[in-house]
Design an enzyme around this catalytic site. Sequence first.
Site, PDB file in Angstrom:
ATOM      1  N   GLN A 120      19.774 -20.937   8.229  1.00 30.11           N
ATOM      2  CA  GLN A 120      20.550 -20.482   7.073  1.00 30.11           C
ATOM      3  C   GLN A 120      19.996 -20.460   5.795  1.00 30.11           C
ATOM      4  O   GLN A 120      19.869 -19.441   5.359  1.00 30.11           O
ATOM      5  CB  GLN A 120      21.846 -20.894   7.172  1.00 30.11           C
ATOM      6  CG  GLN A 120      22.588 -20.976   8.726  1.00 30.11           C
ATOM      7  CD  GLN A 120      22.999 -19.642   9.000  1.00 30.11           C
ATOM      8  OE1 GLN A 120      23.260 -18.977   8.198  1.00 30.11           O
ATOM      9  NE2 GLN A 120      23.215 -19.357  10.265  1.00 30.11           N
TER      10      GLN A 120
ATOM     11  N   ARG B 226      16.968 -10.010   0.138  1.00 23.77           N
ATOM     12  CA  ARG B 226      18.207  -9.876   0.834  1.00 23.77           C
ATOM     13  C   ARG B 226      19.551 -10.209   0.234  1.00 23.77           C
ATOM     14  O   ARG B 226      20.422  -9.448   0.554  1.00 23.77           O
ATOM     15  CB  ARG B 226      17.965 -10.652   2.332  1.00 23.77           C
ATOM     16  CG  ARG B 226      19.071 -11.056   3.177  1.00 23.77           C
ATOM     17  CD  ARG B 226      18.675 -12.228   4.092  1.00 23.77           C
ATOM     18  NE  ARG B 226      19.595 -12.302   4.990  1.00 23.77           N
ATOM     19  CZ  ARG B 226      20.695 -13.244   4.886  1.00 23.77           C
ATOM     20  NH1 ARG B 226      20.665 -13.805   3.725  1.00 23.77           N
ATOM     21  NH2 ARG B 226      21.524 -13.273   6.049  1.00 23.77           N
TER      22      ARG B 226
ATOM     23  N   GLY C 230      28.913 -11.743  12.387  1.00 25.99           N
ATOM     24  CA  GLY C 230      27.634 -12.591  12.283  1.00 25.99           C
ATOM     25  C   GLY C 230      27.466 -13.549  11.040  1.00 25.99           C
ATOM     26  O   GLY C 230      26.501 -13.225  10.526  1.00 25.99           O
TER      27      GLY C 230
ATOM     28  N   GLU D 101      24.921  -8.518   8.164  1.00 28.85           N
ATOM     29  CA  GLU D 101      23.422  -8.685   7.992  1.00 28.85           C
ATOM     30  C   GLU D 101      22.973  -8.667   9.368  1.00 28.85           C
ATOM     31  O   GLU D 101      22.706  -9.752   9.939  1.00 28.85           O
ATOM     32  CB  GLU D 101      23.087  -9.773   7.079  1.00 28.85           C
ATOM     33  CG  GLU D 101      21.611  -9.467   6.405  1.00 28.85           C
ATOM     34  CD  GLU D 101      20.681 -10.012   7.571  1.00 28.85           C
ATOM     35  OE1 GLU D 101      20.081  -9.218   8.428  1.00 28.85           O
ATOM     36  OE2 GLU D 101      20.129 -11.020   7.501  1.00 28.85           O
TER      37      GLU D 101
ATOM     38  N   GLU E 282      16.354  -8.055  18.310  1.00 33.89           N
ATOM     39  CA  GLU E 282      17.584  -8.893  18.375  1.00 33.89           C
ATOM     40  C   GLU E 282      18.889  -8.134  19.037  1.00 33.89           C
ATOM     41  O   GLU E 282      19.931  -8.558  19.335  1.00 33.89           O
ATOM     42  CB  GLU E 282      18.100  -9.726  17.051  1.00 33.89           C
ATOM     43  CG  GLU E 282      16.732 -10.487  16.550  1.00 33.89           C
ATOM     44  CD  GLU E 282      17.315 -11.335  15.388  1.00 33.89           C
ATOM     45  OE1 GLU E 282      18.567 -11.778  15.182  1.00 33.89           O
ATOM     46  OE2 GLU E 282      16.559 -11.547  14.425  1.00 33.89           O
TER      47      GLU E 282
END
Lengths: 392, 392
Positions: free
Chosen positions: B44, B53, B77, B142, B151
């Site tokens: 994280q 980001r 998420g 995100e 993914e």
Amino acid sequence: MAPPEAMDADADVRSASAVLAKPKDIGDADFANYFCTYGYLYHQKDMLEDQNRMTAYSDAVRLNPESFRDKVVLDVGTGSGVLAMWAAQAGAKKVYAVEATHMAVQARKIVAANGLSDVVEVIQGSMEEVVLPEKVDVIISEWMGYFLLRESMFDSVMKARDKWMKPGGAMFPSRAKMYLAAIKSNKSGMKYQELQESMNVWDQFVADTNENYGIDLSCMTGEFEEEQREHYLNTAAWSDVHPSQLMSRPITVAEFDLNKATMDDIEQLRNVDFKMKLFPQRTGAPGESRVGAFCGWFDVTFAGSPENPCENPVVLTTEPDANGATHWGQQSFHMWPEVHASDGEIISGTLDMVRRQENQRLYNVRMNWHQEDKDGVVNEQLGRRDVVWQIE
Amino acid sequence: MAPPEAMDADADVRSASAVLAKPKDIGDADFANYFCTYGYLYHQKDMLEDQNRMTAYSDAVRLNPESFRDKVVLDVGTGSGVLAMWAAQAGAKKVYAVEATHMAVQARKIVAANGLSDVVEVIQGSMEEVVLPEKVDVIISEWMGYFLLRESMFDSVMKARDKWMKPGGAMFPSRAKMYLAAIKSNKSGMKYQELQESMNVWDQFVADTNENYGIDLSCMTGEFEEEQREHYLNTAAWSDVHPSQLMSRPITVAEFDLNKATMDDIEQLRNVDFKMKLFPQRTGAPGESRVGAFCGWFDVTFAGSPENPCENPVVLTTEPDANGATHWGQQSFHMWPEVHASDGEIISGTLDMVRRQENQRLYNVRMNWHQEDKDGVVNEQLGRRDVVWQIE
């Protein structure tokens, strides 16, 4: 979002998805976590390049042809098929070579290229589910993981023996022993320092995130430290330990007679008492030893069974070796702070080896210890230490 | 037997088993393969340290408070909960923050420590199975992977929108674009050389294994080369490409309006024609360009929806940047031999992006191309190239 490992272009970690076919009888998570790497030739090559491993298994077969001549043999987890082919070359009547991954397809080609298809039959499937056409005289398998038990292939081999071995048959290997010793290690201090540095970076990150983005993550500092401590200090490390690092004679943690061991025997590892008497120190300040880690390894012996003993028993050891480690290395359980002790003092304690709840193939090792002087009087001032390491 | 990655003591790859709780509604293999790393604070932190980001998402919320004030928001998420908390700080009435991994427990603590528990409700579960008490005005997420789609979280976000978004609601981000350009790269030659070296080592290994252990593995040479070629040349590489490496203007491979895109829109990636006109070369021998790779990246735009447009749209790009890449980097599709072409020549071809059969979260990219001169006349002599790369 993107996973961190793929950011390291040099990381040679390949994905489970390259294994083309997953046998139906293997659980998804287990397959993904465990079997993936064994589907690659580059990994088979890693194992086939381990000369100690290869020489020991090769000798165990070659020097004991009477154990294989006209026998029916089972190879559990044959990989590229090498053990099965050696057994055939030694005169086995039939060899069943069981392999769960796609590597079974390659093994079949290799067996054919070596002209052994008449004898070696490669079967793709998990050992637990495969049905053999007959019982066997010999089971050969290279099932050992880090500190012997990691990967828990021991379980599969024992179950295969109970299901498929004729009475009086022989296990190759037939005996396994686990050892533990105290070692000095400069890595302990390094790992502690890395942990400290990582926490300094975290503190700066928390301050920056608060300042730049208005989010206070300081409440995670304890959790992050726990995660980092687990990574740096509470995970056993693959090590190539030099014999000069040994600070005690190794103690035997467990011994398994593989011809008759049961799954229950692993339970003996739930509570192993040990006493390690520290060597006089070889370098540095005389009179004080600094123990930086416990170090664990194993050996296995190929001696056949009482009914069918080997003429030339062979031992494969993974002990510390000045010439370098096998691909198993040793597992070092680093401690910080180091144990400061005088020559001849004793580290006395208990070892527990417990399967991890979330993944039964993996283990945690818990050690609880204190120091005693030469006469066995406990140094109460230093108290007891109690540490859990993961074997990754 | 022992897995190869654990032998590298520096490899910072942590196991799936550290994620304490797996929600019941997630398949085992998917959980093991995909969700594992997101359960770690250190990962994280990696994402929270990506300033491009963070700044883009933070600006998208902060500079468009009217998009969030008194709105009901869903964060798909949520990870550590940061996007959800920003939405709350911007005045959202309620934020549902959905997270599949154990990180949900940490997110809940972080939300509390930031005094936002009244607004942000963290829900642990997979988005596909979670039941929200109401529909939402805004979905923030995100979800982007390497080359946007790795993914496959895109799928989950689109499904969440169809299931939980009120009519006229706004997606954050609301648009995504994928780009491809020709680049020069010294890595192509290096990768080819690594492959050659690896094959030389293999040949010696085959000879040694035959001599020392009586097993002939030469029949695997083709398979091993294929495996190594896939690893070195046919796997896209995470790259931090410098803008000076660009040898063509980027072409747009795909564009998604996230307010209405459907899963079918990904199908447009099955057959994308492209033409890249090569820049005059900046360095080296004049008149000839050497293209070492195709390079792919993406950007996303936060512009709200037609009914609820943003006052201050924000763009997050992962294009080549002299100041360094985001944590997504770019994906480089290296080619060997390199394409030798004259200034102004055109590389013309087709791109196909196909989900991997064994793992639907991953993609293969197939490119089929030829060279044309400035007038569009095909250089038939050079023929067509047809290469498949995995995105790992």
